[in-house]
Design an enzyme around this catalytic site. Sequence first.
Site, PDB file in Angstrom:
ATOM      1  N   ARG A 124       0.528  -1.063   0.020  1.00 46.68           N
ATOM      2  CA  ARG A 124       0.121  -0.027   0.118  1.00 46.68           C
ATOM      3  C   ARG A 124       0.801   1.551  -0.052  1.00 46.68           C
ATOM      4  NH1 ARG A 124      -4.439  -0.866   4.636  1.00 46.68           N
ATOM      5  NH2 ARG A 124      -2.011  -1.913   5.612  1.00 46.68           N
ATOM      6  N   ASP A 154       1.536   5.392   0.032  1.00 49.59           N
ATOM      7  CA  ASP A 154       0.533   6.529   0.550  1.00 49.59           C
ATOM      8  C   ASP A 154       0.779   7.917  -0.085  1.00 49.59           C
ATOM      9  OD1 ASP A 154       0.908   5.796   3.295  1.00 49.59           O
ATOM     10  OD2 ASP A 154       3.140   7.026   3.354  1.00 49.59           O
ATOM     11  N   TYR A 158      12.098   0.525  -3.533  1.00 50.16           N
ATOM     12  CA  TYR A 158      12.021   1.442  -3.911  1.00 50.16           C
ATOM     13  C   TYR A 158      12.736   2.458  -4.515  1.00 50.16           C
ATOM     14  CZ  TYR A 158       7.311   0.757  -1.549  1.00 50.16           C
ATOM     15  OH  TYR A 158       5.978   0.471  -0.694  1.00 50.16           O
ATOM     16  N   ARG A 201      11.066   6.715   3.171  1.00 53.19           N
ATOM     17  CA  ARG A 201      10.905   8.276   3.530  1.00 53.19           C
ATOM     18  C   ARG A 201      11.720   8.898   4.715  1.00 53.19           C
ATOM     19  NH1 ARG A 201       5.384   9.792   2.369  1.00 53.19           N
ATOM     20  NH2 ARG A 201       5.703  12.005   3.489  1.00 53.19           N
TER      21      ARG A 201
END
Length: 268
Positions: A52, A54, A112, A199
């Site tokens: 999932r 953001d 990522y 992040r």
Amino acid sequence: MTRVRVALGIEYDGAAFCGWQTQPSGCGVQDHLEHALAHIADEPVETVCAGRTDAGVHALAQVVHFDTSARRPASAWVRGVNASLPAGLAVLWAREVGDDFHARYSARRRAYRYVLLNHAVRPAAAHGRVGWFHLPVDVESMTQAARLLIGEHDFSAFRSSECQARSPVRTLHAVEIERHGIYVVFDFCANAFLHHMVRNVVGTLVYVGKGKHAPRWVAEVLASRDRSRAAPTFEAAGLYLARVEYGAEWSLPQMRSPADGLLNLLLP
């Protein structure tokens, strides 16, 4: 009727949605995808994704599965569904799989990429596509710091307070950081990631890169398991779900997103 399980590869522009997960307002990627799938299946469809994302986070290679009693050719699940999707969301491929396949739990690794504009002036043409930091950062010191995170660790120091994962332990297999002119590209590969983990790590590495801390400070932050010791969460705009890896037994396509090649062209 016998139900079949279908896996999809999808990509999306995270700036156009309020994240992956369905929302009462219908603004999630999941909302739009399920609506388009239901149109082709002629029945309600519920989807499960590999990871999932953001609001503002993009996906080049998200993987989804759903169950349906509808029998359709793969082209219907791709071109037919795309005809009902908004411009920022597209199905790349479709494949029938066994009912023991699970988009989330069958995944072995996830990758990522974070693209950072390292320039005195904020982005305009690339707004919403890249993160931004105005001071020069040193890639070598950030690379030294990143190596201290590789392996199996408790990543609580880089975990959002809203994270729903049962365990903060993750195995970070690799981190690569490269400069391409005024851009710095961070690539992370792990068995799975915690909420905001990438992040938060990028923000912490940028602290090292700008000279606020020595590389060894990152190891101290990791060992503390204290979120307040790490840097603030970096913006979502530069983050891309780049790859999800599965075992060969599933025979899933290894199709690259067209946007992946575009990113390489845009980097000087």
